[in-house]
Each structure stands twice: as C-alpha cells, then as structure tokens.
Scaffold this motif. Structure first.
Motif, PDB file in Angstrom:
ATOM      1  N   ALA A 139     -14.437  14.655  36.899  1.00  0.00           N
ATOM      2  CA  ALA A 139     -15.660  14.738  37.704  1.00  0.00           C
ATOM      3  C   ALA A 139     -15.997  13.357  38.240  1.00  0.00           C
ATOM      4  O   ALA A 139     -16.061  12.392  37.471  1.00  0.00           O
ATOM      5  CB  ALA A 139     -16.822  15.265  36.867  1.00  0.00           C
ATOM      6  N   ASN A 140     -16.206  13.272  39.544  1.00  0.00           N
ATOM      7  CA  ASN A 140     -16.690  12.032  40.144  1.00  0.00           C
ATOM      8  C   ASN A 140     -18.206  12.152  40.329  1.00  0.00           C
ATOM      9  O   ASN A 140     -18.681  12.797  41.253  1.00  0.00           O
ATOM     10  CB  ASN A 140     -16.015  11.761  41.486  1.00  0.00           C
ATOM     11  N   LEU A 141     -18.952  11.521  39.442  1.00  0.00           N
ATOM     12  CA  LEU A 141     -20.413  11.579  39.476  1.00  0.00           C
ATOM     13  C   LEU A 141     -21.016  10.437  40.282  1.00  0.00           C
ATOM     14  O   LEU A 141     -22.232  10.360  40.440  1.00  0.00           O
ATOM     15  CB  LEU A 141     -20.979  11.536  38.051  1.00  0.00           C
ATOM     16  N   GLY A 142     -20.174   9.540  40.774  1.00  0.00           N
ATOM     17  CA  GLY A 142     -20.657   8.361  41.485  1.00  0.00           C
ATOM     18  C   GLY A 142     -21.209   8.690  42.861  1.00  0.00           C
ATOM     19  O   GLY A 142     -20.670   9.537  43.567  1.00  0.00           O
ATOM     20  N   ILE A 143     -22.291   8.008  43.222  1.00  0.00           N
ATOM     21  CA  ILE A 143     -22.922   8.172  44.532  1.00  0.00           C
ATOM     22  C   ILE A 143     -23.420   6.801  45.002  1.00  0.00           C
ATOM     23  O   ILE A 143     -23.799   5.951  44.197  1.00  0.00           O
ATOM     24  CB  ILE A 143     -24.130   9.140  44.472  1.00  0.00           C
ATOM     25  N   VAL A 144     -23.441   6.632  46.293  1.00  0.00           N
ATOM     26  CA  VAL A 144     -23.962   5.396  46.896  1.00  0.00           C
ATOM     27  C   VAL A 144     -25.320   5.031  46.291  1.00  0.00           C
ATOM     28  O   VAL A 144     -26.191   5.888  46.113  1.00  0.00           O
ATOM     29  CB  VAL A 144     -24.104   5.581  48.422  1.00  0.00           C
ATOM     30  N   SER A 145     -25.483   3.750  45.961  1.00  0.00           N
ATOM     31  CA  SER A 145     -26.749   3.170  45.479  1.00  0.00           C
ATOM     32  C   SER A 145     -27.181   3.658  44.098  1.00  0.00           C
ATOM     33  O   SER A 145     -28.355   3.558  43.750  1.00  0.00           O
ATOM     34  CB  SER A 145     -27.892   3.424  46.491  1.00  0.00           C
ATOM     35  N   TYR A 146     -26.250   4.155  43.304  1.00  0.00           N
ATOM     36  CA  TYR A 146     -26.569   4.440  41.903  1.00  0.00           C
ATOM     37  C   TYR A 146     -26.596   3.132  41.114  1.00  0.00           C
ATOM     38  O   TYR A 146     -26.047   2.115  41.530  1.00  0.00           O
ATOM     39  CB  TYR A 146     -25.527   5.379  41.300  1.00  0.00           C
ATOM     40  N   SER A 147     -27.220   3.181  39.934  1.00  0.00           N
ATOM     41  CA  SER A 147     -27.304   2.035  39.029  1.00  0.00           C
ATOM     42  C   SER A 147     -27.620   2.576  37.629  1.00  0.00           C
ATOM     43  O   SER A 147     -27.814   3.786  37.470  1.00  0.00           O
ATOM     44  CB  SER A 147     -28.375   1.047  39.510  1.00  0.00           C
ATOM     45  N   PRO A 148     -27.665   1.730  36.598  1.00  0.00           N
ATOM     46  CA  PRO A 148     -27.815   2.224  35.221  1.00  0.00           C
ATOM     47  C   PRO A 148     -28.944   3.212  34.969  1.00  0.00           C
ATOM     48  O   PRO A 148     -28.774   4.148  34.178  1.00  0.00           O
ATOM     49  CB  PRO A 148     -28.008   0.939  34.421  1.00  0.00           C
ATOM     50  N   LYS A 149     -30.083   3.047  35.596  1.00  0.00           N
ATOM     51  CA  LYS A 149     -31.167   4.014  35.382  1.00  0.00           C
ATOM     52  C   LYS A 149     -30.727   5.413  35.814  1.00  0.00           C
ATOM     53  O   LYS A 149     -31.035   6.412  35.149  1.00  0.00           O
ATOM     54  CB  LYS A 149     -32.426   3.592  36.148  1.00  0.00           C
ATOM     55  N   ILE A 150     -30.000   5.485  36.911  1.00  0.00           N
ATOM     56  CA  ILE A 150     -29.528   6.785  37.389  1.00  0.00           C
ATOM     57  C   ILE A 150     -28.345   7.273  36.563  1.00  0.00           C
ATOM     58  O   ILE A 150     -28.214   8.480  36.320  1.00  0.00           O
ATOM     59  CB  ILE A 150     -29.187   6.728  38.883  1.00  0.00           C
ATOM     60  N   TYR A 151     -27.480   6.359  36.104  1.00  0.00           N
ATOM     61  CA  TYR A 151     -26.386   6.784  35.219  1.00  0.00           C
ATOM     62  C   TYR A 151     -26.962   7.516  34.012  1.00  0.00           C
ATOM     63  O   TYR A 151     -26.489   8.591  33.627  1.00  0.00           O
ATOM     64  CB  TYR A 151     -25.570   5.588  34.734  1.00  0.00           C
ATOM     65  N   ILE A 274     -33.011  -5.270  30.689  1.00  0.00           N
ATOM     66  CA  ILE A 274     -33.459  -3.940  31.105  1.00  0.00           C
ATOM     67  C   ILE A 274     -32.257  -3.021  31.299  1.00  0.00           C
ATOM     68  O   ILE A 274     -32.237  -1.876  30.826  1.00  0.00           O
ATOM     69  CB  ILE A 274     -34.274  -4.034  32.410  1.00  0.00           C
ATOM     70  N   MET A 275     -31.241  -3.517  31.985  1.00  0.00           N
ATOM     71  CA  MET A 275     -30.048  -2.711  32.235  1.00  0.00           C
ATOM     72  C   MET A 275     -29.326  -2.355  30.940  1.00  0.00           C
ATOM     73  O   MET A 275     -28.916  -1.200  30.740  1.00  0.00           O
ATOM     74  CB  MET A 275     -29.093  -3.470  33.169  1.00  0.00           C
ATOM     75  N   VAL A 276     -29.167  -3.323  30.075  1.00  0.00           N
ATOM     76  CA  VAL A 276     -28.473  -3.086  28.799  1.00  0.00           C
ATOM     77  C   VAL A 276     -29.233  -2.079  27.948  1.00  0.00           C
ATOM     78  O   VAL A 276     -28.624  -1.227  27.283  1.00  0.00           O
ATOM     79  CB  VAL A 276     -28.267  -4.419  28.053  1.00  0.00           C
ATOM     80  N   ASP A 277     -30.564  -2.144  27.969  1.00  0.00           N
ATOM     81  CA  ASP A 277     -31.367  -1.180  27.200  1.00  0.00           C
ATOM     82  C   ASP A 277     -31.091   0.249  27.669  1.00  0.00           C
ATOM     83  O   ASP A 277     -30.937   1.165  26.847  1.00  0.00           O
ATOM     84  CB  ASP A 277     -32.864  -1.489  27.357  1.00  0.00           C
ATOM     85  N   HIS A 278     -31.019   0.465  28.972  1.00  0.00           N
ATOM     86  CA  HIS A 278     -30.761   1.810  29.484  1.00  0.00           C
ATOM     87  C   HIS A 278     -29.321   2.250  29.238  1.00  0.00           C
ATOM     88  O   HIS A 278     -29.069   3.427  28.944  1.00  0.00           O
ATOM     89  CB  HIS A 278     -31.101   1.884  30.979  1.00  0.00           C
ATOM     90  N   MET A 279     -28.396   1.318  29.319  1.00  0.00           N
ATOM     91  CA  MET A 279     -27.007   1.655  29.013  1.00  0.00           C
ATOM     92  C   MET A 279     -26.838   1.970  27.528  1.00  0.00           C
ATOM     93  O   MET A 279     -26.017   2.813  27.155  1.00  0.00           O
ATOM     94  CB  MET A 279     -26.090   0.509  29.433  1.00  0.00           C
ATOM     95  N   LEU A 282     -27.909   5.468  27.083  1.00  0.00           N
ATOM     96  CA  LEU A 282     -26.848   6.357  27.542  1.00  0.00           C
ATOM     97  C   LEU A 282     -25.762   6.476  26.470  1.00  0.00           C
ATOM     98  O   LEU A 282     -25.301   7.589  26.157  1.00  0.00           O
ATOM     99  CB  LEU A 282     -26.243   5.837  28.845  1.00  0.00           C
ATOM    100  N   TYR A 283     -25.368   5.350  25.908  1.00  0.00           N
ATOM    101  CA  TYR A 283     -24.358   5.374  24.847  1.00  0.00           C
ATOM    102  C   TYR A 283     -24.817   6.237  23.679  1.00  0.00           C
ATOM    103  O   TYR A 283     -24.043   7.037  23.141  1.00  0.00           O
ATOM    104  CB  TYR A 283     -24.061   3.951  24.357  1.00  0.00           C
ATOM    105  N   ASN A 284     -26.073   6.100  23.268  1.00  0.00           N
ATOM    106  CA  ASN A 284     -26.586   6.860  22.122  1.00  0.00           C
ATOM    107  C   ASN A 284     -26.552   8.361  22.394  1.00  0.00           C
ATOM    108  O   ASN A 284     -26.232   9.160  21.505  1.00  0.00           O
ATOM    109  CB  ASN A 284     -28.014   6.413  21.795  1.00  0.00           C
ATOM    110  N   ILE A 285     -26.898   8.750  23.628  1.00  0.00           N
ATOM    111  CA  ILE A 285     -26.855  10.175  23.994  1.00  0.00           C
ATOM    112  C   ILE A 285     -25.432  10.709  23.912  1.00  0.00           C
ATOM    113  O   ILE A 285     -25.180  11.789  23.357  1.00  0.00           O
ATOM    114  CB  ILE A 285     -27.430  10.378  25.410  1.00  0.00           C
ATOM    115  N   PHE A 320     -21.837  -6.030  25.524  1.00  0.00           N
ATOM    116  CA  PHE A 320     -22.446  -4.711  25.362  1.00  0.00           C
ATOM    117  C   PHE A 320     -21.452  -3.722  24.759  1.00  0.00           C
ATOM    118  O   PHE A 320     -21.807  -2.890  23.913  1.00  0.00           O
ATOM    119  CB  PHE A 320     -22.931  -4.191  26.722  1.00  0.00           C
ATOM    120  N   CYS A 321     -20.207  -3.785  25.205  1.00  0.00           N
ATOM    121  CA  CYS A 321     -19.193  -2.813  24.784  1.00  0.00           C
ATOM    122  C   CYS A 321     -18.753  -2.985  23.333  1.00  0.00           C
ATOM    123  O   CYS A 321     -18.189  -2.058  22.748  1.00  0.00           O
ATOM    124  CB  CYS A 321     -17.968  -2.918  25.696  1.00  0.00           C
ATOM    125  N   ASP A 322     -18.999  -4.131  22.764  1.00  0.00           N
ATOM    126  CA  ASP A 322     -18.569  -4.381  21.388  1.00  0.00           C
ATOM    127  C   ASP A 322     -19.179  -3.349  20.439  1.00  0.00           C
ATOM    128  O   ASP A 322     -20.398  -3.283  20.281  1.00  0.00           O
ATOM    129  CB  ASP A 322     -18.986  -5.793  20.967  1.00  0.00           C
TER     130      ASP A 322
END
Length: 379
Positions: A139-151, A274-279, A282-285, A320-322
């Motif tokens: 599945a390609n979920l990517g769309i123009v102007s997406y960012s971590p909040k939308i991910y 802010i970005m890392v918090d939302h990512m 996402l990881y936890n979900i 973050f990935c660690d």
C-alpha cells in the motif's frame, strides 16, 4: 433633453444586463449546490483528460486532512518532463490503474510527495518497483504535503477501519519539519487540521468547496491557467539549479547554524521534539498490534550541496529508531558517495528533476534497490 433620455435609456439597459447577470449567477449557484457533484461525476471522464483534474482528485479528509479520491485514472497529469498517469485504487492509495484491493497488506509505505511518487507513474516509483519485484501486497499511503502528524493520524484511522499491515515503512522527508510544525495541528483524537484555520477562513472555504464544487473547479481552472506560464525553469550561467524560495526555506534547517530560522514557527530543537513525540505515538500504536516499523531518510539536493553525510536529519531519526525500528534505512551515504565520485551537479542531474528536489526515475530506482535488498533478498 434627447441626451438625458439617451443616458436614462442606457442606464436602464445596463441595469437590465446587470440584473440578468445576477439572476444567472444565482441560478448557477443553486444548480451547483444541488447538482454540482452529479455534474462533475457525469463529466468525470472528460475532466480526466484535461490538465485541471487534480483539483477534483485531491480531496479533504475529515480526520487526516487530505487524500486522493478513490478509483482515479488521470492520464493527462502534467509533470516536470511531460504528462504521466496518476491512478488510485478503491481505497484512494496511489496504485496501478484499475487496481482493486482488500484491506490486508504485507507492506505499507507512508511519506509525502517523494513517497507518493510525484511526478512519475506508480510503476516507476520506488513503491511500485518494490511491489513488482517482491510480489508483496503493498500500500502506498504517501500523499503530497504529508508529515508526521498525518502519518500518525492516517495510520491510526486505517487500523481502526480494519486495514492490516505487517510492516509500515515511514519515509521522513526534509520538508517534514517545516510542514509539521508550521502548517498542521493535531488534537487528542488524532484529527489533523491546519494552524490558524480561523485566520485563513478555512471553515468557509471548505464549505464552499463542498457545496459549490462545480464553481470551485472552474475558479481553480481560471487561476491555474493564469499562472501556468510562470517560469521556474531558468538556470543560472554556472549551471546550478534554481529552486523556489519556499523549497529553499524548507530545505535549509539541516545545515543551519541557527536554532531558530526566520519563517519557521519553532526552533530546530523544539520542532523536532514535537515530531519525535508523534512518531513515538505512531510506533506505540503499531507495536501494540504487532506491526513492524521501519524508517528511511534521504537527502535533497540542498543537503548534497550544503550539508554533511552525517546530517542532523540522519542523526535525529537514527536516534529515534534505536530500540523501535526494524530497520533504519539511510540513503545519505549512497548519494554522497556518488557525488564524491563525480560532482554535486552530476549527481543532481542524474537523480533529481531539473530545478526541483524530487527524485526522477533513476533516483527512485536507487530507493527501490535498497528496499528490495533489505526486505526481500535478506528474508
């Protein structure tokens, strides 16, 4: 006396014309309000052959802000080097034309325009090449102007809608920092909206887009036609590319010596927190559902020209990935090595579109080759 009578007659004539125009305009709006969507649908095939179809196929979403319309087959989409096909499946994911899918996928890729694969066809994008080579349902979920909040918002929404993914791969773009912190806000229910929506009159604009779709479409056509000849393809004598000012602004934070850059709402340290918090959310979900997560980073031409291979962008997301990511996929060494073996301009011309930071087909092949090596040949 005759002159006065002529003036009166002429004034009455103008008033009659004005009255006819106003009544006609009101009738058009009434027709648009009740039948606009049906008219657009009726002439969908015709509009898909035009160069303005993008206004109809990129739609608002009540939860994750925007998405592609379902079952698109746009054969006349104008790219940087010509026309290309843009198709979506029955879920609104960019795909091969005419593709109908269930809700079970082995892999899901999410990112912004780089992941959507603008402006090239699905089969030539790294997601399309990965799916074809591996045979994994993708599945390609990517769309123009997406960012971590939308991910975060989109994947959470899709999981609640019954979609199943074995592995989610997030492609974090250089522009994500600006878009995520300057443009979007997200509430506790993971609903994404634009910042300063009242000031932008977004509620009124969305109401007009929704209830007067035909008028909105033709206003877009007029606006697009007016600015279609804007020249952004000039090249300086030294051969260096010329990017739009907004592109330069979005690309400069990784090599800036200042924490707070003019034009950014937050300093680099706070913005990335802010970005890392939302990512992390996402990881936890994903982790709770037993879904693997990987993350990829890649350079813009700006990073090749001004930044280091061990960019701040790389360092932040590697950290973050660690302990979280199944794979941290770092494309910086591949492109920097090519540049070191040749030159910045040669690497830029080989892998990127002219005067634009997006990858061309060769650039997408580089991304796909690495993904296939990691997720297919090594398993």
């Amino acid at each position: 006396m005759i002159k006065i009578d002529n003036v009166i007659l002429f004034s009455r004539f103008l008033f009659s014309i004005l009255k006819i125009l106003i009544i006609t305009f009101i009738l058009i709006l009434i027709i648009d309000f009740f039948f606009g969507q049906k008219i657009l649908k009726k002439f969908d095939y015709f509009f898909s052959k035009s160069q303005f179809y993008e206004r109809i196929i990129r739609v608002d979403h009540p939860v994750y802000h925007h998405t592609l319309r379902k079952n698109i087959n746009y054969s006349n989409n104008v790219g940087f080097t010509g026309k290309y096909k843009l198709c979506s499946n029955n879920h609104g994911f960019k795909s091969k034309c005419g593709q109908l899918d269930g809700k079970n996928y082995a892999f899901a890729f999410i990112g912004d325009s780089f992941t959507e694969g603008t402006p090239i066809e699905y089969e030539d994008s790294f997601v399309g090449m990965f799916e074809k080579e591996t045979g994994y349902k993708t599945a390609n979920l990517g769309i123009v102007s997406y960012s971590p909040k939308i991910y975060l918002s989109k994947i959470n929404f899709l999981l609640k809608e019954g979609f199943k993914f074995n592995h989610v791969v997030v492609f974090i773009d250089i522009s994500d920092f600006y878009d995520d912190t300057n443009f979007y806000t997200i509430n506790k229910n993971f609903i994404v909206s634009e910042k300063n929506s009242k000031k932008k009159n977004l509620k009124r604009k969305k109401f007009l887009r929704k209830n007067f779709p035909l008028t909105n479409f033709w206003m877009f056509v007029v606006k697009k036609y007016k600015f279609k000849d804007e020249n952004v393809n000039k090249v300086e004598n030294n051969g260096l590319p010329i990017f739009l000012d907004k592109v330069n602004l979005k690309g400069k934070w990784t090599y800036s010596k200042l924490d707070k850059i003019e034009g950014y709402d937050f300093g680099i340290e706070k913005g990335h927190k802010i970005m890392v918090d939302h990512m992390t959310q996402l990881y936890n979900i994903l982790n709770k559902k037993g879904i693997k997560m990987s993350l990829a980073v890649y350079p813009w031409p700006h990073q090749l020209q001004h930044d280091l291979q061990n960019s701040l962008h790389v360092a932040i997301w590697k950290k973050f990935c660690d302990g979280k990511c199944e794979n941290f996929i770092n494309y910086f060494p591949i492109f920097f090595q090519d540049m070191n073996n040749s030159s910045y301009l040669q690497t830029y011309k080989k892998f990127y579109f002219k005067n634009d930071p997006h990858f061309n087909k060769k650039g997408h092949k580089v991304l796909a080759k690495e993904l296939i090596e990691i997720f297919y040949k090594h398993e």
